[in-house]
Design an enzyme around this catalytic site. Structure first.
Site, PDB file in Angstrom:
ATOM      1  N   CYS A   2      -0.869 -11.603  -6.876  1.00 28.96           N
ATOM      2  CA  CYS A   2      -0.778 -12.571  -7.963  1.00 28.96           C
ATOM      3  C   CYS A   2       0.599 -12.430  -8.601  1.00 28.96           C
ATOM      4  CB  CYS A   2      -1.845 -12.284  -9.008  1.00 28.96           C
ATOM      5  SG  CYS A   2      -3.506 -12.295  -8.320  1.00 28.96           S
ATOM      6  N   ARG A  27       3.365 -16.156  -4.757  1.00 28.94           N
ATOM      7  CA  ARG A  27       2.534 -14.953  -4.789  1.00 28.94           C
ATOM      8  C   ARG A  27       1.044 -15.264  -4.829  1.00 28.94           C
ATOM      9  NH1 ARG A  27       5.640 -10.547  -6.177  1.00 28.94           N
ATOM     10  NH2 ARG A  27       3.791  -9.358  -6.715  1.00 28.94           N
ATOM     11  N   TRP A  74      -4.064 -15.249  -6.578  1.00 24.32           N
ATOM     12  CA  TRP A  74      -4.516 -15.204  -5.186  1.00 24.32           C
ATOM     13  C   TRP A  74      -5.805 -14.389  -5.234  1.00 24.32           C
ATOM     14  CZ3 TRP A  74      -5.667 -11.575  -1.431  1.00 24.32           C
ATOM     15  CH2 TRP A  74      -5.713 -12.047  -0.110  1.00 24.32           C
ATOM     16  N   ASN A 100      -2.225  -8.246 -11.869  1.00 24.61           N
ATOM     17  CA  ASN A 100      -1.964  -8.331 -10.429  1.00 24.61           C
ATOM     18  C   ASN A 100      -2.383  -7.002  -9.813  1.00 24.61           C
ATOM     19  OD1 ASN A 100      -0.875  -8.773  -7.852  1.00 24.61           O
ATOM     20  ND2 ASN A 100       1.100  -7.920  -8.468  1.00 24.61           N
ATOM     21  N   GLY A 101      -3.203  -7.058  -8.761  1.00 22.84           N
ATOM     22  CA  GLY A 101      -3.633  -5.817  -8.109  1.00 22.84           C
ATOM     23  C   GLY A 101      -5.143  -5.749  -8.059  1.00 22.84           C
ATOM     24  N   GLU A 468       5.747 -13.974  17.407  1.00 21.19           N
ATOM     25  CA  GLU A 468       6.205 -14.526  16.127  1.00 21.19           C
ATOM     26  C   GLU A 468       6.043 -16.054  16.109  1.00 21.19           C
ATOM     27  OE1 GLU A 468       6.699 -13.727  13.260  1.00 21.19           O
ATOM     28  OE2 GLU A 468       8.049 -15.179  12.359  1.00 21.19           O
ATOM     29  N   LYS A 472       3.739 -17.991  13.366  1.00 18.67           N
ATOM     30  CA  LYS A 472       4.243 -19.081  12.504  1.00 18.67           C
ATOM     31  C   LYS A 472       3.310 -20.276  12.582  1.00 18.67           C
ATOM     32  CE  LYS A 472       6.280 -17.584  10.406  1.00 18.67           C
ATOM     33  NZ  LYS A 472       6.721 -16.226  10.388  1.00 18.67           N
ATOM     34  N   GLU A 475      -0.305 -19.613  10.967  1.00 26.69           N
ATOM     35  CA  GLU A 475      -0.419 -19.436   9.518  1.00 26.69           C
ATOM     36  C   GLU A 475      -0.176 -20.718   8.738  1.00 26.69           C
ATOM     37  OE1 GLU A 475       3.785 -17.038   8.695  1.00 26.69           O
ATOM     38  OE2 GLU A 475       2.108 -16.677   7.379  1.00 26.69           O
ATOM     39  N   HIS A 491      -4.473 -11.431  32.905  1.00 27.13           N
ATOM     40  CA  HIS A 491      -5.481 -10.381  32.687  1.00 27.13           C
ATOM     41  C   HIS A 491      -6.570 -10.836  31.710  1.00 27.13           C
ATOM     42  CE1 HIS A 491      -3.313  -7.559  35.141  1.00 27.13           C
ATOM     43  NE2 HIS A 491      -2.208  -7.779  34.452  1.00 27.13           N
ATOM     44  N   LYS A 586       2.602 -14.629  -0.205  1.00 15.77           N
ATOM     45  CA  LYS A 586       3.827 -14.059   0.363  1.00 15.77           C
ATOM     46  C   LYS A 586       3.838 -12.527   0.277  1.00 15.77           C
ATOM     47  CE  LYS A 586       8.355 -14.826   1.525  1.00 15.77           C
ATOM     48  NZ  LYS A 586       8.265 -15.132   2.951  1.00 15.77           N
TER      49      LYS A 586
HETATM   50  O1  M6R Z   1       6.814  -8.588   2.864  1.00 10.24           O
HETATM   51  P1  M6R Z   1       6.446  -8.080   4.228  1.00 10.24           P
HETATM   52  O2  M6R Z   1       7.509  -8.292   5.234  1.00 10.24           O
HETATM   53  O3  M6R Z   1       5.991  -6.654   4.191  1.00 10.24           O
HETATM   54  O4  M6R Z   1       5.205  -8.954   4.658  1.00 10.24           O
HETATM   55  C1  M6R Z   1       4.520  -8.700   5.851  1.00 10.24           C
HETATM   56  C2  M6R Z   1       3.627  -9.838   6.229  1.00 10.24           C
HETATM   57  O5  M6R Z   1       2.653 -10.053   5.257  1.00 10.24           O
HETATM   58  C3  M6R Z   1       4.419 -11.119   6.440  1.00 10.24           C
HETATM   59  O6  M6R Z   1       5.409 -10.955   7.402  1.00 10.24           O
HETATM   60  C4  M6R Z   1       3.492 -12.273   6.872  1.00 10.24           C
HETATM   61  O7  M6R Z   1       3.023 -12.004   8.157  1.00 10.24           O
HETATM   62  C5  M6R Z   1       4.266 -13.587   6.783  1.00 10.24           C
HETATM   63  N1  M6R Z   1       3.535 -14.536   6.019  1.00 10.24           N
HETATM   64  C6  M6R Z   1       4.587 -14.164   8.110  1.00 10.24           C
HETATM   65  O8  M6R Z   1       5.206 -15.402   8.042  1.00 10.24           O
END
Ligand code: M6R
Length: 591
Positions: A2, A27, A74, A100-101, A468, A472, A475, A491, A586
């Protein structure tokens, strides 16, 4: 996950809080709320929905007062409802808290408080905080003393802010394992999870240690240690690149961040060669090297592992941060742990790094965000310097992480300058790859927008790019996507290929080309629609995303860029908001 913000000063507070909430929305964006103090009254407005929706619906801008706090949520405990939105209050509505937490012992505290007669209105863990403070205030102590008294009762990680009309013109905050930073500009005082929330007003910041308490009044800021002793703090200067939070004319932050990558790469590559060479030597000398990270940062780490092995002849392991704790027994003082994190806040990483430190390991971090908890825990920090990344999906920070691994691995063979020069040459290649492929990617995303399963394959150093690219896509588009080494397709996954299933094949014209193309042919024989990402055309591809010819070790950096753009256009064509994907945030500050 948050975002929290507080302002205390001479100006109308709520417009500042509203602006900050928009900047903090990365956040968490399922609910938002504000509390302000005016004429001895506590005014709270909150609701489920994105920040803009809550602002409109509750006419937040009309709230008076020069002291206010705000929250963007969040959800962790309790559904996305108005009652679960922050700020939370006590029984008498005389205290407002944004948190937050996670308060891990919230159930036990809730039961104890309920027995004492407290009435809860939400399902959140956070609501225990105002009720605990309520009892402290009843016993006659000040707000700051109340926070000092209750903090040790809370288990878990948190940062929270509290205000109360009986302690007027005052915000008190504290933190443990979650960020909280204070900003000062003449007679205006700010406190937030992220300096980005107030960086357009000031670059003068002060950090808060774990369990320390801060009090903002209209006269100034006072810090306390956990025992209540006053603390003197140094003012630090915030890097101005962190003041920016606009889309620069693009429709979304994600698109802006994809497009500015070439330029950011130059900033990232501006590192100190001597420092890199020293770190590289430490890595070479270490008995074992473990890289730990999550999500996109972990895929950068996988490329890093390959580079360390290929260039520096140094083997290392990459362990998902959420699993790292289970390997802590084999970490010792001869281990170097490299923690990779855009935010420097990811709870799984923080926990793993703490365990590694306890066992004597040296911790080197690769971080983008300044003033992070991970930075405080590290013996050495390498910053990406690529500016704030707002979109939830990481793009430019991934490219910058790859650049850092590239520099580190070349530093292992005393070739930092050579690596810097090679990275400089990539600037033009990345711009070219975007120009060449934009219209093909738009067309492709329109054709594929109704597909729900995508597979990404590659070999060697590019395997992580397949993963990756798939991450992308899933998500931000909510389509199922999997990345895997091309050799693994047969496999098991090949069973899932049907006529028309999109398979993205990253096959640069290097030593992996023929074998990867054979795997693509195997998929095509089962009806797959092949999207070739390569500098070499082939009749196997149903669609070709053209790459420039670059050094073998640089293909990941040029190949990932069109995959980011493909994910972006697919998300937009599927009607999804790429900047705010559902269920994600994020900074993942919970385990
Ligand atoms: O802030 P961080 O790099 O530690 O975050 C790690 C992941 O949460 C972050 O890379 C997440 O997978 C992204 N949303 C990917 O786009």
């Amino acid at each position: 996950m948050c975002g929290i913000i507080g302002y205390c000063g001479q100006k109308p507070a709520v417009p500042i809080i509203i602006e900050a909430l928009k900047r903090l929305e990365y956040r968490g964006y399922d609910s938002a709320g504000v509390a302000s103090l005016s004429d001895g009254r506590l005014l709270i407005r909150k609701d489920a929905g994105k920040v803009d929706e809550v602002i409109q619906k509750h006419n937040l801008a009309s709230l008076p007062g020069n002291v206010a706090i705000g929250h963007t949520r969040w959800a962790t405990h309790g559904g996305v409802t108005q009652l679960n939105a922050h700020p939370h209050s006590d029984c008498g509505g005389r205290i407002a808290v944004v948190h937050n937490g996670i308060v891990e012992n919230n159930q036990q505290l809730r039961q104890e408080l309920t027995k004492l007669g407290h009435k809860f209105t939400s399902e959140t863990d956070s609501e225990v905080i105002p009720h605990l403070i309520e009892d402290e205030l009843k016993s006659g102590c000040s707000l700051e003393q109340a926070v000092l008294n209750i903090a040790p009762k809370l288990e878990g990680s948190y940062a929270f802010l509290v205000m109360a009309p009986d302690n007027p013109a005052k915000i008190v905050g504290t933190r443990r394992n979650n960020p909280l930073i204070v900003g000062i500009n003449a007679t205006d005082y700010y406190v937030s999870s992220d300096a980005l929330a107030f960086s357009q007003y000031t670059n003068q910041v002060m950090g808060l240690g774990d369990n320390e308490v801060v009090m903002l009044t209209q006269e100034g800021v006072q810090f306390f240690d956990p025992k209540g002793n006053k603390l003197a703090k140094q003012v630090r200067k915030l890097d101005q690149s962190w003041a920016e939070s606009h889309k620069g004319g693009y429709q979304h932050f994600m698109l802006k961040e994809i497009m500015e990558q070439a330029q950011m790469l130059g900033q990232t590559a501006c590192q100190d060669g001597k420092t890199f060479t020293k770190i590289a030597l430490d890595i070479l000398r270490a008995n074992q090297v473990i890289i730990t990270a999550c999500g996109t940062s972990r895929y950068a780490a996988l490329v890093g592992r390959y580079l360390f092995s290929k260039v520096g002849k140094k083997f290392c392991d990459v362990i998902m941060a959420s699993e790292f704790g289970y390997f802590a027994d084999s970490v010792d003082k001869n281990t170097i742990v490299i923690a990779v994190s855009q935010s420097g806040e990811t709870a799984d990483i923080i926990e793993g790094v703490k365990a590694a430190r306890d066992n004597g390991a040296q911790v080197i971090s690769i971080i983008n965000r300044p003033n992070s908890i991970l930075a405080d825990l590290s013996h050495q920090v390498i910053y990406l310097n690529c500016g704030a990344e707002i979109a939830v999906a990481a793009t430019k920070t991934f490219l910058s992480q790859l650049a850092i691994f590239y520099l580190l691995s070349f530093s292992m063979v005393d070739a930092f300058d050579e690596a810097t020069a090679k990275l400089a040459s990539l600037n033009g290649e990345i711009t070219r790859v975007l120009d060449w492929n934009k219209s093909e990617l738009i067309k492709l995303s329109q054709n594929l927008k109704d597909k729900n399963d995508f597979y990404y394959i590659a070999r060697g150093i590019n395997f992580a790019i397949a993963s990756e690219g798939a991450l992308k896509l899933k998500e931000i588009s909510y389509a199922h996507a999997e990345g895997m080494p091309a050799g693994e397709l047969k496999h098991g996954t090949l069973a899932l290929i049907e006529p028309g299933t999109p398979v993205v094949v990253i096959c640069p014209a290097d030593y992996t080309f023929s074998e990867t193309l054979s795997n693509a042919i195997e998929a095509k024989s089962r009806g797959a629609y092949i999207i070739g990402v390569s500098d070499k055309e082939s009749e196997v591809y149903d669609s070709w995303i053209k790459l420039p010819k670059v050094d073998e070790l640089l293909y990941p950096m040029v190949a990932v860029v069109p995959l980011q753009l493909l994910a972006y256009y697919l998300a937009v064509n599927r009607g999804c908001d790429p900047d705010k994907p559902r269920n994600l945030a994020k900074s993942v500050t919970v385990k």
